[in-house]
Design an enzyme around this catalytic site. Structure first.
Site, mmCIF file in Angstrom:
data_model
loop_
_atom_site.group_PDB
_atom_site.id
_atom_site.type_symbol
_atom_site.label_atom_id
_atom_site.label_comp_id
_atom_site.label_asym_id
_atom_site.label_seq_id
_atom_site.Cartn_x
_atom_site.Cartn_y
_atom_site.Cartn_z
ATOM 1 N N ARG A 1 0.826 -1.210 0.000
ATOM 2 C CA ARG A 1 0.000 0.000 0.000
ATOM 3 C C ARG A 1 0.861 1.261 0.000
ATOM 4 N NH1 ARG A 1 -4.761 -2.422 3.967
ATOM 5 N NH2 ARG A 1 -5.925 -3.387 2.240
ATOM 6 N N TYR B 1 -6.268 -1.144 -6.880
ATOM 7 C CA TYR B 1 -5.721 -2.369 -6.280
ATOM 8 C C TYR B 1 -5.073 -2.114 -4.920
ATOM 9 C CZ TYR B 1 -1.242 -1.366 -8.890
ATOM 10 O OH TYR B 1 -0.105 -0.836 -9.432
ATOM 11 N N GLU B 2 -4.763 -3.215 -4.246
ATOM 12 C CA GLU B 2 -4.280 -3.207 -2.852
ATOM 13 C C GLU B 2 -5.292 -2.556 -1.908
ATOM 14 O OE1 GLU B 2 -1.976 -5.072 -2.259
ATOM 15 O OE2 GLU B 2 -1.189 -5.280 -4.273
ATOM 16 N N GLY B 3 -6.558 -2.761 -2.171
ATOM 17 C CA GLY B 3 -7.622 -2.163 -1.370
ATOM 18 C C GLY B 3 -8.047 -0.854 -2.004
#
Length: 578
Positions: free
Chosen positions: A294, A434-436
């Site tokens: 993140r 992406y990655e949350g």
């Protein structure tokens, strides 16, 4: 497209005059000074400019392909990876125990910025490999560390993170991949994952997948998820890794951007894997990798905006069009037009403010890992946790907006492929997802991070800003006062959200995170503007700081008004009316 110019002068300014790098390294006992750090960054920038930017456009146009179940990357990517690893860039911040150089994380983060500015698809191979190594180092057994970490650190092998399934995106509780025990420490992993970046390539070596799956007796929900190390190649009897595991690439996703990055549908057909960490505690282990990713993704937003800005600024200085403001000259460079300056300054004020905030956060990550005092380690770790969703979501939102603004400077040429600006826009877009997704990051900030240690972590962060604003007030009073007013709005919003229910917090989260990001970067601008000096760089910093507090920071008032309005209007329209 203009050749990439690494922002070395800005790194030098931040290391020596803003972030007190030498003092920070001395406190941690790290024998690295600003001079060495600058030399490392210069070499990294040279590699990005000379080896990675030149293959970026061809990589985008050529893309990856799948032949006989194997991924073929664009021309030049495999050679660039081998050059990258031979120069030691994959080992930059890794632990020396496994062949790493152990250099400060700030150098890693700024390397990530330059990678993202020049070739985002390529940078993902390095970032995911580092993230996998960090998760293995933190949670795996010693024999797995000894087997896999030296190869991941050197870049001879690469890493991938396999979380997402077609029916289980953000809600990992729904995942269905299974892991059946074969022996005490070996499992057969079966299932299909989607959106797996760097799932395969043609660089040679192993690809180490960290896969979330369920054991047969696992409880339902996220409490029943375990993490498994599933390599492309298994160990053979001679000590090598040559036996093909039963995992395969089912397809390559067709995407809006990052075409040179193989985003794979991965099939695991009883693939052999080893448990990483404790059974049913896989999500906690995977978050070691996800949190590192993140931060990297946030820096992707920063790098994309910075790379796009440098192209737009060069174009604006050269492109002749229109008359001067006084009407006396025709065919002037468009940099003379107020609206073009506005667009460029909006992007630049984010890039330079974000770069400083990222550097400050990176220094605290090193403190969290290396400080001699356990209380200081815990304090810095909490600050990094607080800022991680802010950097991921705030930087990628502003990074995409910055790429669009830089494209707009080119007018119609920005929409044409040959200038490269439309690729910046397409590539930057994924970082918000992406990655949350950024909405999830905002909910994490409001729902989890603000409540850490009963609110003391965020209060500590605000107090740090207060201290620096008081110190800057005598030198750059307007800047410090404007940031102080925005901080007051952020404090009020924080207090209002303290007891908010889930519905209210969800409705407020995105606006709150943006307010938080704007104030945090305003703090950095106050620090940079207060640095004494009369060089062109010092003068430029003070000028951009004035722009930031006069033209960007006033957004804080609108965001505060939106937050105070509450979430009721979000639910006035029935679901069936959408």
């Amino acid at each position: 497209m203009q050749p990439y110019q690494p922002p070395i002068e800005d790194y030098r300014f931040l290391l020596g005059e803003v972030l007190n790098f030498d003092e920070a390294m001395g406190e941690l006992g790290i024998e690295v000074d600003a001079t060495l750090a600058e030399a490392v960054l210069e070499e990294a920038g040279r590699y990005c400019a000379e080896r990675l930017q030149p293959i970026n456009r061809e990589g985008d146009e050529h893309g990856c392909s799948l032949k006989d179940g194997e991924v073929i990357t664009p021309p030049g990517f495999a050679q660039a990876w081998h050059g990258f690893t031979e120069a030691g860039w994959t080992s930059l911040s890794a632990h020396p125990e496994f062949g790493g150089q152990g250099l400060p994380f700030i150098l890693q983060l700024w390397l990530d910025e330059m990678l993202s500015a020049t070739n985002m698809s390529f940078g993902l191979f390095a970032g995911l490999t580092r993230g996998a190594a960090e998760a293995i180092a933190a949670h795996a057994r010693d024999d797995l560390k000894a087997t896999y970490l030296p190869h991941l650190t050197s870049g001879a092998w690469t890493g991938a993170m396999a979380l997402t399934e077609s029916g289980a995106g953000t809600d990992l509780a729904l995942l269905k991949t299974k892991a059946e025990p074969l022996s005490e420490d070996r499992f057969a992993v079966t299932g299909t994952k989607i959106f797996i970046s760097s799932g395969d390539h043609d660089f040679g070596g192993n690809v180490v997948h960290l896969v979330l799956a369920r054991l047969p007796d696992a409880p339902a929900g996220v409490k029943g998820i375990s993490l498994f190390l599933v390599p492309k190649f298994l160990p053979d009897t001679s000590g090598g890794h040559t036996l093909r595991n039963t995992l395969s690439v089912g397809a390559l996703e067709k995407k809006m951007g990052i075409h040179a990055q193989p985003t794979c549908v991965m099939n695991y057909d009883g693939a052999i894997g080893w448990l990483v960490g404790e059974p049913n505690r896989g999500l906690a282990a995977m978050f070691t990798m996800m949190n590192a990713e993140r931060l990297m993704v946030g820096i992707q937003g920063l790098g994309q905006a910075g790379g796009a800005y440098s192209q737009a600024a060069a174009y604006a200085r050269e492109r002749l069009q229109g008359r001067s403001a006084d009407g006396k000259r025709s065919c002037v460079p468009i940099i003379e037009h107020g609206d073009v300056r506005r667009m460029l300054l909006e992007v630049r004020s984010f890039v330079e403010g974000g770069r400083a905030l990222a550097g400050w956060t990176a220094l605290h990550l090193d403190r969290a890992q290396r400080h001699a005092d356990a209380a200081e380690r815990a304090r810095s770790d909490a600050l990094v946790a607080l800022l991680t969703p802010v950097i991921k979501a705030g930087f990628t939102d502003l990074g995409f907006e910055g790429a669009v603004q830089a494209q707009q400077v080119f007018g119609g040429h920005g929409y044409i492929r040959e200038w490269g600006m439309e690729q910046f826009v397409r590539d930057a877009r994924i970082a918000q997802i992406y990655e949350g997704t950024n909405g999830v990051q905002a909910i994490d900030l409001v729902g989890r991070k603000l409540g850490m240690d009963d609110g003391k972590v965020v209060a500590d962060f605000f107090a740090r800003i207060d201290t620096d604003l008081a110190a800057a007030a005598g030198d750059v009073g307007e800047v410090a006062a404007a940031v102080g007013q925005a901080l007051a709005l952020l404090r009020d919003a924080t207090a209002a959200l303290k007891d908010a229910d889930a519905e209210e917090a969800s409705g407020a989260a995105v606006d709150y995170l943006r307010l938080f990001a704007l104030v945090a970067m305003g703090w950095m601008w106050a620090r940079m503007a207060a640095v004494p000096g009369d060089t062109p760089q010092h003068t430029a910093k003070r000028a951009v700081a004035q722009f930031y507090v006069r033209r960007i920071l006033p957004q804080a008032e609108g965001l505060a008004a939106k937050l105070s309005a509450g979430s009721a209007s979000l639910f006035l329209l029935p679901a069936e009316a959408f």
